[in-house]
Motif scaffolding. Structure first.
Motif, short mmCIF file in Angstrom:
data_model
loop_
_atom_site.label_atom_id
_atom_site.label_comp_id
_atom_site.label_asym_id
_atom_site.label_seq_id
_atom_site.Cartn_x
_atom_site.Cartn_y
_atom_site.Cartn_z
N ASN A 1 7.07 -0.15 -2.41
CA ASN A 1 6.36 -0.57 -1.31
C ASN A 1 6.01 0.06 -0.38
N GLN A 2 6.67 1.21 -0.01
CA GLN A 2 6.40 2.16 0.88
C GLN A 2 5.52 3.13 0.48
N ARG A 3 5.13 3.24 -0.63
CA ARG A 3 4.08 4.43 -1.14
C ARG A 3 2.88 4.35 -0.36
N ASN A 4 2.16 5.42 -0.15
CA ASN A 4 0.80 5.31 0.57
C ASN A 4 -0.23 4.91 -0.75
N GLY A 5 -1.31 4.20 -0.46
CA GLY A 5 -2.07 3.59 -1.44
C GLY A 5 -2.56 2.12 -0.96
N PRO A 6 -3.82 2.03 -1.38
CA PRO A 6 -4.48 0.63 -1.11
C PRO A 6 -3.72 -0.68 -1.36
N ASP A 7 -2.97 -0.77 -2.55
CA ASP A 7 -2.25 -1.86 -3.13
C ASP A 7 -0.88 -2.04 -2.95
#
Length: 363
Positions: free
Chosen positions: A252-258
């Motif tokens: 959940n900590q990854r960069n991205g819109p979702d």
């Protein structure tokens, strides 16, 4: 692909979907592949291991789904898009699924024993992807694009329609357009706020599923959800939903819109496990003594018993009787106490003994 022409239950590959079947879980990988085929394949395996029945992607071309000019004309990015560092058009362009990935994604799903399908966002993509999928998903944003709904319906496969950000009139019109062509429709309640805010629970309106059941009793119902935790999913299943779609990521900590509002392998497995418990607990609408409580019928119920030692021939009066546990299967029950008064004993009995029909009668 093995698609049944029956209406109920719907058949998606080896999965049967109906009110009497286990809930069908769709892991929406969407943009969480971050433009990396290997990441997309990893997410397929992770979702399958966590209990998903299908891995879903979203096939679009930025120039056939959004207007760069249109979004810039709004004067600023809004809602969940307000935190995006790139323009809306650029984010969609980055999230495109490369069509050259398709066969690898399909084969990975087969190896993981999970269904593969997608949301195609233009006619050409719908036509291209149809050869690879056992079902289609239509996103909430296209609910008023009846030409697209009808195009998908004509594929004669099960198809899932999300109904976020729409009025009931929008839903009725869309369903009517679909059912004129193809009855194999799953209607999904949805709220399209992607901020993962806890305030969103006040807007999910699971009771809309009751409205859908009343209006469309023949349809399988579902929930396309973006809230954290399991409350909405469990509530939807209790109200009759048998298809659940949630976004899926590995981090959940990854960069991205979702990524922020997605489920991860740990929370996804827990969601599935809790749902399977709920399905078992919902059980049958028939009220009966269950096999696992047959002994407690005896242990917890009361029976009519004597308050004193009595001789054969004595007539029973109310003072001779009391209602105490247990209640053997041959005993008089408390609601039969008045029927016993005035009868006489046919043999000697001791205090505390329970009365049964063969031990009493008229003089």
């Amino acid at each position: 692909m093995n698609i049944s022409n029956t209406h109920s239950p719907l058949i998606v590959n080896s999965h049967s979907i109906s009110e009497s079947d286990p809930t069908y879980f769709i892991a929406d990988i969407a943009a969480n592949h971050d433009g990396d085929l290997e990441k997309a394949k990893e997410l397929i395996w992770l979702s399958a291991e966590a209990g998903a029945d299908a891995a879903k992607f979203q096939h679009f071309k930025a120039n056939t789904i959004v207007s760069d000019f249109g979004f810039k004309s709004l004067g600023g990015q809004q809602s969940h898009q307000s935190t995006w560092k790139k323009s809306v058009y650029e984010v969609y362009a980055d999230a495109e699924v490369d069509l050259n990935w398709t066969e690898e994604l399909v084969n990975t799903c087969k190896q993981a024993e999970i269904d593969f399908f997608t949301s195609p966002y233009d006619f050409d993509l719908a036509d291209y992807i149809d050869q690879f999928v056992p079902a289609h998903k239509i996103g909430s944003g296209d609910i008023t694009w009846h030409a697209m709904l009808e195009h998908i319906a004509k594929k004669d496969k099960p198809y899932f329609l999300a109904t976020g950000a729409s009025e009931l009139a929008d839903v009725v019109a869309a369903v009517e357009a679909c059912l004129k062509i193809n009855p194999k429709l799953v209607l999904m309640q949805c709220n399209t706020n992607y901020t993962a805010s806890l305030e969103n629970f006040a807007y999910i309106n699971l009771n809309v599923l009751k409205t859908y059941r009343t209006l469309f009793p023949e349809l399988v119902l579902g929930l396309s959800d973006h809230t954290p935790g399991h409350s909405t999913v469990l509530g939807a299943v209790a109200l009759g939903a048998r298809v659940i779609e949630k976004h899926f990521t590995d981090d959940n900590q990854r960069n991205g819109p979702d990524h922020k509002f997605s489920m991860n392998p740990v929370t996804w497995k827990e969601m599935v496990d809790r749902t399977r418990e709920l399905e078992a607990a919902l059980g049958s609408p028939i009220k009966k003594v269950e096999a696992n409580e047959a002994e407690t019928v005896v242990l917890q119920r009361r029976s009519v018993r004597l308050t004193r030692d009595m001789k054969a021939g004595e007539v029973l009066v109310e003072a001779d009787l009391e209602c105490l546990r247990p209640a053997p299967v041959d005993a008089f029950l408390p609601y039969q106490l008045q029927d016993v008064i005035g009868l006489s004993l046919r043999q000697d009995m001791v205090k505390g003994e329970h009365l049964r029909p063969d031990l009493v009668g008229k003089l």
